[in-house]
Design an enzyme around this catalytic site. Sequence first.
Site, PDB file in Angstrom:
ATOM      1  N   HIS A 170       0.837  -1.201   0.000  1.00  0.00           N
ATOM      2  CA  HIS A 170       0.000   0.000   0.000  1.00  0.00           C
ATOM      3  C   HIS A 170       0.875   1.255   0.000  1.00  0.00           C
ATOM      4  O   HIS A 170       2.110   1.158  -0.009  1.00  0.00           O
ATOM      5  CB  HIS A 170      -0.991  -0.032   1.166  1.00  0.00           C
ATOM      6  CG  HIS A 170      -0.364  -0.146   2.528  1.00  0.00           C
ATOM      7  ND1 HIS A 170       0.388   0.859   3.095  1.00  0.00           N
ATOM      8  CD2 HIS A 170      -0.379  -1.160   3.433  1.00  0.00           C
ATOM      9  CE1 HIS A 170       0.801   0.479   4.296  1.00  0.00           C
ATOM     10  NE2 HIS A 170       0.356  -0.753   4.528  1.00  0.00           N
TER      11      HIS A 170
ATOM     12  N   HIS B 181       3.828   1.599   2.483  1.00  0.00           N
ATOM     13  CA  HIS B 181       5.046   0.872   2.088  1.00  0.00           C
ATOM     14  C   HIS B 181       5.795   1.659   0.999  1.00  0.00           C
ATOM     15  O   HIS B 181       7.019   1.757   1.011  1.00  0.00           O
ATOM     16  CB  HIS B 181       4.711  -0.516   1.534  1.00  0.00           C
ATOM     17  CG  HIS B 181       3.972  -1.403   2.485  1.00  0.00           C
ATOM     18  ND1 HIS B 181       2.839  -2.097   2.121  1.00  0.00           N
ATOM     19  CD2 HIS B 181       4.187  -1.712   3.785  1.00  0.00           C
ATOM     20  CE1 HIS B 181       2.407  -2.812   3.152  1.00  0.00           C
ATOM     21  NE2 HIS B 181       3.199  -2.586   4.178  1.00  0.00           N
TER      22      HIS B 181
ATOM     23  N   CYS C   6       0.010 -10.072  20.513  1.00  0.00           N
ATOM     24  CA  CYS C   6      -0.779  -9.495  19.411  1.00  0.00           C
ATOM     25  C   CYS C   6      -0.243 -10.066  18.113  1.00  0.00           C
ATOM     26  O   CYS C   6       0.928  -9.861  17.772  1.00  0.00           O
ATOM     27  CB  CYS C   6      -0.679  -7.972  19.383  1.00  0.00           C
ATOM     28  SG  CYS C   6      -1.436  -7.284  17.879  1.00  0.00           S
TER      29      CYS C   6
ATOM     30  N   CYS D 267       0.968  -7.378  15.501  1.00  0.00           N
ATOM     31  CA  CYS D 267       2.315  -6.832  15.778  1.00  0.00           C
ATOM     32  C   CYS D 267       3.356  -7.933  15.759  1.00  0.00           C
ATOM     33  O   CYS D 267       4.546  -7.648  15.697  1.00  0.00           O
ATOM     34  CB  CYS D 267       2.391  -6.203  17.166  1.00  0.00           C
ATOM     35  SG  CYS D 267       1.385  -4.763  17.421  1.00  0.00           S
TER      36      CYS D 267
ATOM     37  N   CYS E  67      -4.484  -4.536  22.218  1.00  0.00           N
ATOM     38  CA  CYS E  67      -3.216  -4.072  21.653  1.00  0.00           C
ATOM     39  C   CYS E  67      -3.246  -2.549  21.558  1.00  0.00           C
ATOM     40  O   CYS E  67      -4.182  -1.987  21.003  1.00  0.00           O
ATOM     41  CB  CYS E  67      -3.015  -4.684  20.268  1.00  0.00           C
ATOM     42  SG  CYS E  67      -1.671  -3.896  19.385  1.00  0.00           S
TER      43      CYS E  67
ATOM     44  N   HIS F 149      -3.186  -1.892  17.548  1.00  0.00           N
ATOM     45  CA  HIS F 149      -4.280  -2.388  16.705  1.00  0.00           C
ATOM     46  C   HIS F 149      -5.639  -2.373  17.378  1.00  0.00           C
ATOM     47  O   HIS F 149      -6.666  -2.580  16.736  1.00  0.00           O
ATOM     48  CB  HIS F 149      -3.961  -3.799  16.192  1.00  0.00           C
ATOM     49  CG  HIS F 149      -2.763  -3.827  15.307  1.00  0.00           C
ATOM     50  ND1 HIS F 149      -1.486  -4.059  15.780  1.00  0.00           N
ATOM     51  CD2 HIS F 149      -2.642  -3.603  13.976  1.00  0.00           C
ATOM     52  CE1 HIS F 149      -0.628  -4.001  14.777  1.00  0.00           C
ATOM     53  NE2 HIS F 149      -1.296  -3.719  13.679  1.00  0.00           N
TER      54      HIS F 149
ATOM     55  N   LYS G 183     -12.418  11.378   1.204  1.00  0.00           N
ATOM     56  CA  LYS G 183     -12.532  10.439   0.125  1.00  0.00           C
ATOM     57  C   LYS G 183     -11.393  10.723  -0.843  1.00  0.00           C
ATOM     58  O   LYS G 183     -11.100  11.880  -1.142  1.00  0.00           O
ATOM     59  CB  LYS G 183     -13.869  10.673  -0.575  1.00  0.00           C
ATOM     60  CG  LYS G 183     -14.221   9.625  -1.554  1.00  0.00           C
ATOM     61  CD  LYS G 183     -15.646   9.848  -2.010  1.00  0.00           C
ATOM     62  CE  LYS G 183     -15.810   9.240  -3.361  1.00  0.00           C
ATOM     63  NZ  LYS G 183     -16.709   9.981  -4.210  1.00  0.00           N
TER      64      LYS G 183
ATOM     65  N   LYS H 133     -12.608   9.435  -7.180  1.00  0.00           N
ATOM     66  CA  LYS H 133     -13.739   8.651  -7.681  1.00  0.00           C
ATOM     67  C   LYS H 133     -13.323   7.222  -8.021  1.00  0.00           C
ATOM     68  O   LYS H 133     -14.085   6.294  -7.837  1.00  0.00           O
ATOM     69  CB  LYS H 133     -14.293   9.320  -8.928  1.00  0.00           C
ATOM     70  CG  LYS H 133     -15.093  10.551  -8.586  1.00  0.00           C
ATOM     71  CD  LYS H 133     -15.706  11.128  -9.835  1.00  0.00           C
ATOM     72  CE  LYS H 133     -16.270  12.500  -9.532  1.00  0.00           C
ATOM     73  NZ  LYS H 133     -16.212  13.390 -10.673  1.00  0.00           N
TER      74      LYS H 133
END
Length: 510
Positions: free
Chosen positions: A18, A21, A126, A129, A143, A146, A294, A297
Amino acid sequence: MGRFYITTPIYYVNDAPHVGHAYTTLNADALARWHRLNGDETLFLTGTDEHGQKVADAAAKHDMTPQAWTDRTSARFREAWDALDVSYDDFIRTTEPRHYESVQKFLGAIYENGYIYKGVYQGLYCVSCEDYYTVEASDHGNCPIHGRPLTEMEEENWFFRLSAFEDRLIEYYDTHPGFVTPETKRNEAYAFIKGGLRDISITRTSIAWGVPVPWDERHVFYVWYDALINYLTAIGYGRDDDRVATWWPWSHHLIGKEIIRFHCVWWPAMCMAAGLEPPSHVQVHGWLLVGGQKLSKTMAAEGGVKLTDIAPVTLTEEFGVDPLRYYLLRETALGNDGEFSYEGITQRYNTDLANNLGNLVARVATVVGSKCAGVAPAPDPRSELAAIAESTVETAASAWEHFAPHAALEATWALIGATNAYLERHAPWKMAPGEPVERVLGDALEVIRLVAVLVSPAMPGVSRELWRRLGLAGSPTDELARESLVWGRYPGGIAIEKGEPLFPRINEAR
Ligand code: MSP
């Protein structure tokens, strides 16, 4: 000229890559590219972290074996980096035989040195983690990162005597002020060590997906313990001593702030225990967050998009590879938290790229076409832009040296701004053909040449395109690149290309 070894964290393959990263990887890539340009022998390492409970769970969820799952997901990281023009020299996977060999040798050395013993571990775990928490460190049994409930675990484990390294770590920090940057993060790690260190459990019997412990095959190493060693696997630890001696301990580990403890406490202690110097530098960066808006689109999710839902490749389809790279590097200083937003990237694109750089290139090419028959004039050695350009080069070089890509780009854009102002002032489009107009245009072309080199770590594609349009031979990043960053090297007398707009404006209202 020297050597530059830079690493990213190796990413978990429980899910696809993502934007978070990409943020780390692109910063590391730009730093590596600058050092290559500077003539440094450079090694840029990235890769994937493939063991542990989290990855095993993801594989099971998809009805795949861990190996098949990691093969597939690791390939997605590699594809993403290829799509983003990431110039890694080595891509390590922790499931490779070379890694098993280095891990077993490295931990074998720690065992031989007497820093590993057997005990029982009981604690709150966890899985996200891949880490234990004490009751005090937990958030009411959840956690702290998280927010999910922690699981009570009890295991017979092998332990690493981390507590034995408290004093040596403190001494290392005291004698190596630049070990962790920025300073605030260094202080955080230092305070953690000063607070007292507990031994850590480094093996598991509850899962089989890991590197086997050579002296006790019922156990596998705990994922973090094998993962950190990747930085040594890649330079041949246990297999090629000369290569290790070439690159270690002069490494720069670029990491996100949530993994400080592993890299700034465990890892140097592990190196000491194995009889090695700790790494010379850990550069910590902040988190990139989405402010809840957001994103666009084409990103289907309505509202509340998480950064971890955004695939970097989707963004390149919308903005292009180099603009995405530019935005991620320019917007946030390494070390600070930053915000990722659709509005932010659009604005940077339209302002810095379309209006400033794009406009400079387009107007110079147009006027060279109309006043000089398309043949580029040479710059004036005494141009008022010369001093600004040379101080820009100095500022940018120092910023790259200090892990500040945003500052290097900021300086470069100040030069672009000064050149646009210079053109406004002289208005060559209003001048008659002849020497005065040629001088102004030659100066602007020389700035574009310098900019082509200066932006190459951040925008390699744009850099090459600028070079080509200027009619220059070779590449902006050949071995003489660093030396060419002085005023007056643009030869002139060559045909330049006008080309399409480099950065067509993006409609902000869509
Ligand atoms: N596998 C471990 C690292 C082992 S290194 C020996 C791991 N992997 S991870 O997949 O969770 O990647 C974490 C890293 O991804 C962060 O340290 C950071 O570099 C990057 N980022 C993940 N999310 C991010 C943001 N939201 N913002 C900035 N960087 C992000 O931890």
